[in-house]
Design a protein around this motif. Structure first.
Motif: not given
Length: 250
Positions: A136-152, A154-162
């Motif tokens: 939770a600590g790792i994936y809770g970091m809000n690092f983003q690229h210049l275009d606003g997409t998350p650096s991780m 896994e955060l943009v996976w469609e079923n990542g939360y599940s």
């Protein structure tokens, strides 16, 4: 005498000792006077016509001496009763203090056991939830690229939360199974130790005489250990020489 000695103050005890000493002095003086009167009786010139009177004085002096000895014995008995009462009171206080110290130690031991149990539970809970907190600590970091997409990614996976919750539930289920196995092993070991302790306290009966659900396993362990001990004794040099000597004599 015990109750009187327990209630007698120390000053009165000193007075009793002083009275005993004075009675001893009086008895010694009376014996001296008695000897003088006896010499008067032996002297015919002085004792002429006074023999009966002097004999009466001797009897009174003997009574006084006996009374002094009797009263001195009572004073001695009072002193001994006081000493016994003081010893009893001291022993009673020592027993009370010992019981209080024992109770305090038992309370401290119980409190220490409770604290150890609480610390153990907290340690187990912390150990179980530490990996989840790490993720939770790792994936809770809000690092983003210049275009606003998350650096991780896994955060943009469609079923990542599940996927995260599936992984967490599998992890917690595995932890629960491991904890249950460890608890059962510890409980079984504790039951076995209690079994052997109870068997020794009941008069040293062997585990082979018990008939419990785990009796067969414990019986096998006991027999195996007994066979190993018997084999070790049979192979000992002294016992082997003894057997060889008996075979030669036969």
């Amino acid at each position: 005498f015990g109750i009187l000695g327990a209630q007698t103050p120390r000053a009165l005890l000193f007075e009793v000792v002083l009275v005993r000493r004075q009675l001893h002095v009086v008895s010694r003086r009376v014996r001296g006077i008695s000897r003088v009167v006896k010499k008067f009786i032996d002297d015919r010139d002085i004792a002429s016509g006074l023999t009966a009177y002097l004999q009466d004085i001797i009897e009174h002096l003997d009574e006084v001496s006996d009374d002094c000895e009797r009263l001195g014995g009572k004073c001695m008995a009072l002193c001994e009763a006081y000493d016994r009462a003081v010893d009893k009171e001291r022993d009673r206080r020592n027993r009370v203090n010992t019981e209080q110290v024992k109770k305090q130690e038992e309370r401290r031991a119980a409190q220490a056991d409770r604290q150890n149990g609480i610390l153990f539970l907290l340690a187990v809970v912390t150990t179980i939830f530490a990996p989840a907190q790490f993720l939770a600590g790792i994936y809770g970091m809000n690092f983003q690229h210049l275009d606003g997409t998350p650096s991780m990614p896994e955060l943009v996976w469609e079923n990542g939360y599940s996927f995260f919750w599936t992984l967490a539930l599998c992890y917690f289920s595995l932890c629960l199974m491991i904890a249950a196995c460890v608890y059962m092993c510890l409980r079984r070991r504790q039951d076995k130790e209690d079994f052997y302790v109870d068997g020794g306290a009941a008069g040293g009966d062997s585990p082979a005489r018990e008939s419990s659900s785990n009796g067969q396993i414990e019986l096998v362990d006991f027999l195996e250990s007994g066979e190993s001990k018997i084999g070790f004794i049979m192979e000992a040099p002294k016992y082997r020489d003894h057997r060889q000597g008996r075979a030669t004599n036969a």
